[in-house]
Write a protein that holds these residues in place. Sequence first.
Motif, PDB file in Angstrom:
ATOM      1  N   PHE A   1       0.822  -1.209   0.000  1.00  0.00           N
ATOM      2  CA  PHE A   1       0.000   0.000   0.000  1.00  0.00           C
ATOM      3  C   PHE A   1       0.857   1.261   0.000  1.00  0.00           C
ATOM      4  CE2 PHE A   1      -2.162   3.139   2.875  1.00  0.00           C
ATOM      5  CZ  PHE A   1      -3.130   3.562   1.976  1.00  0.00           C
TER       6      PHE A   1
ATOM      7  N   ALA B   1       2.546   1.980  -3.273  1.00  0.00           N
ATOM      8  CA  ALA B   1       1.590   2.482  -4.261  1.00  0.00           C
ATOM      9  C   ALA B   1       1.235   3.942  -3.996  1.00  0.00           C
ATOM     10  CB  ALA B   1       0.326   1.621  -4.245  1.00  0.00           C
TER      11      ALA B   1
ATOM     12  N   LEU C   1      -4.801  -3.132  -6.010  1.00  0.00           N
ATOM     13  CA  LEU C   1      -3.891  -3.616  -4.973  1.00  0.00           C
ATOM     14  C   LEU C   1      -4.377  -4.931  -4.369  1.00  0.00           C
ATOM     15  CD1 LEU C   1      -2.983  -0.284  -3.145  1.00  0.00           C
ATOM     16  CD2 LEU C   1      -1.452  -1.708  -4.519  1.00  0.00           C
TER      17      LEU C   1
END
Length: 240
Positions: free
Chosen positions: A56, A59, A138
Amino acid sequence: MLPTFAPDTTADRARALLESAAWTLVGTGDWAWVLASPDGSLAARVTPFDPAFRLFADACLAGPPNPFLVRVDDVVPLRHEGYVVVMERLHPADEDRAQGLVASLGVVSATDSPPPGATADLADHPDVVDLRRRIEDLLAEGARRFRLWGGADIRPGNILQTADGRLRLTDPLFVHGPTVFESIRDGRADLLGDFSRADLEDFLRIPAFVPGPETDALRTALDALDLDGHPLGAPDVDRP
């Protein structure tokens, strides 16, 4: 000012360095410790091992900003797969507004039911549509990479807000830690093939595992597992 972390810095050492630089511990979760900068504007999330949040955070760092997504300024590697995420300081959000954002995102969470009575007023907002797409991407990537992938963890408790009240999604993904724990305890090396011995040793150093007989027993069970094709008990080479 953020301290300098050598590649072999442990999470415990990173916390000590931050505290010596006047960063203050403001929260402890299952996977990480969070410290606030001296001026209160930044937070540092320190973990010895948490592959879902790393996915996460990377990203967030690489992608375009989104007003409903936490701002990540840096991801600093520590020993093995540990890291420090430097991000904006956030605070508990208004419960009703947080529930509204969860409902508007409409991503099925593996950890909680939809908030009762919450209205999805922002469901068609362009930034919410963009965030939903990015989270779904994701989730798909995590499912490809980890056999013990947990999925989405989108709930009001993972919606925080800035000092001036802007909502931010902070921790929407997870690897299924309880199954990792059970697999170590029960000797299920066949379920742990995505992780090295060093990964799992560091997993047992996250805040969820307090010093004591139970954690010692898990370390003994881990020592008995044949992982990565290594002979039992063989050490891993440290990775940067």
